[in-house]
Design a protein around this motif. Structure first.
Motif, PDB file in Angstrom:
ATOM      1  N   VAL A  12       3.624   3.843  10.510  1.00  0.00           N
ATOM      2  CA  VAL A  12       2.636   3.868   9.440  1.00  0.00           C
ATOM      3  C   VAL A  12       3.200   4.604   8.232  1.00  0.00           C
ATOM      4  CG1 VAL A  12       0.362   4.727   8.769  1.00  0.00           C
ATOM      5  CG2 VAL A  12       0.679   3.664  11.004  1.00  0.00           C
ATOM      6  N   PHE A  13       3.848   5.751   8.463  1.00  0.00           N
ATOM      7  CA  PHE A  13       4.430   6.524   7.375  1.00  0.00           C
ATOM      8  C   PHE A  13       5.546   5.749   6.682  1.00  0.00           C
ATOM      9  CE2 PHE A  13       7.236   9.999   5.777  1.00  0.00           C
ATOM     10  CZ  PHE A  13       6.364  10.475   4.818  1.00  0.00           C
ATOM     11  N   THR A  14       6.368   5.047   7.462  1.00  0.00           N
ATOM     12  CA  THR A  14       7.436   4.231   6.891  1.00  0.00           C
ATOM     13  C   THR A  14       6.863   3.126   6.007  1.00  0.00           C
ATOM     14  OG1 THR A  14       8.880   4.684   8.773  1.00  0.00           O
ATOM     15  CG2 THR A  14       9.401   2.739   7.460  1.00  0.00           C
ATOM     16  N   ALA A  15       5.806   2.487   6.459  1.00  0.00           N
ATOM     17  CA  ALA A  15       5.167   1.432   5.657  1.00  0.00           C
ATOM     18  C   ALA A  15       4.599   2.017   4.367  1.00  0.00           C
ATOM     19  CB  ALA A  15       4.068   0.749   6.460  1.00  0.00           C
TER      20      ALA A  15
ATOM     21  N   VAL B  50       5.065   2.814  -1.640  1.00  0.00           N
ATOM     22  CA  VAL B  50       5.211   3.739  -2.768  1.00  0.00           C
ATOM     23  C   VAL B  50       6.494   3.427  -3.539  1.00  0.00           C
ATOM     24  CG1 VAL B  50       5.598   6.160  -3.396  1.00  0.00           C
ATOM     25  CG2 VAL B  50       3.824   5.569  -1.757  1.00  0.00           C
ATOM     26  N   CYS B  51       7.574   3.206  -2.827  1.00  0.00           N
ATOM     27  CA  CYS B  51       8.842   2.870  -3.480  1.00  0.00           C
ATOM     28  C   CYS B  51       8.755   1.544  -4.220  1.00  0.00           C
ATOM     29  CB  CYS B  51       9.973   2.832  -2.454  1.00  0.00           C
ATOM     30  SG  CYS B  51      10.409   4.444  -1.797  1.00  0.00           S
ATOM     31  N   LEU B  52       8.081   0.567  -3.634  1.00  0.00           N
ATOM     32  CA  LEU B  52       7.918  -0.726  -4.284  1.00  0.00           C
ATOM     33  C   LEU B  52       7.109  -0.590  -5.568  1.00  0.00           C
ATOM     34  CD1 LEU B  52       8.314  -3.778  -4.238  1.00  0.00           C
ATOM     35  CD2 LEU B  52       6.239  -3.946  -2.863  1.00  0.00           C
ATOM     36  N   ARG B  53       6.013   0.171  -5.528  1.00  0.00           N
ATOM     37  CA  ARG B  53       5.203   0.384  -6.737  1.00  0.00           C
ATOM     38  C   ARG B  53       6.010   1.080  -7.820  1.00  0.00           C
ATOM     39  NH1 ARG B  53      -0.489   2.918  -6.101  1.00  0.00           N
ATOM     40  NH2 ARG B  53      -0.590   2.123  -8.206  1.00  0.00           N
ATOM     41  N   THR B  54       6.827   2.058  -7.421  1.00  0.00           N
ATOM     42  CA  THR B  54       7.660   2.772  -8.382  1.00  0.00           C
ATOM     43  C   THR B  54       8.678   1.828  -9.009  1.00  0.00           C
ATOM     44  OG1 THR B  54       7.391   4.816  -7.117  1.00  0.00           O
ATOM     45  CG2 THR B  54       9.226   4.716  -8.675  1.00  0.00           C
TER      46      THR B  54
END
Length: 53
Positions: free
Chosen positions: A18-21, A26-30
């Protein structure tokens, strides 16, 4: 989500999955914001086209 799938979903994600997802999203949004040239409203330099104080 599990109830919507026919036959249910096998297994249950662990905390690490879950944390990895979450980090992936977050990285994708950034990355999308960087690619679009969107800067944060507070603390960042003025964006192109914004009035200077």
């Amino acid at each position: 989500m599990r109830a919507a799938l026919p036959g249910g979903a096998p297994g249950q994600p662990c905390r690490e999955e879950v944390f990895t997802a979450h980090l992936d999203l977050v990285c994708l949004r950034t990355a999308v914001r960087i690619a679009a040239g969107i800067l944060p409203r507070s603390g960042g330099p003025p964006s192109a086209g914004s009035p200077r104080a």
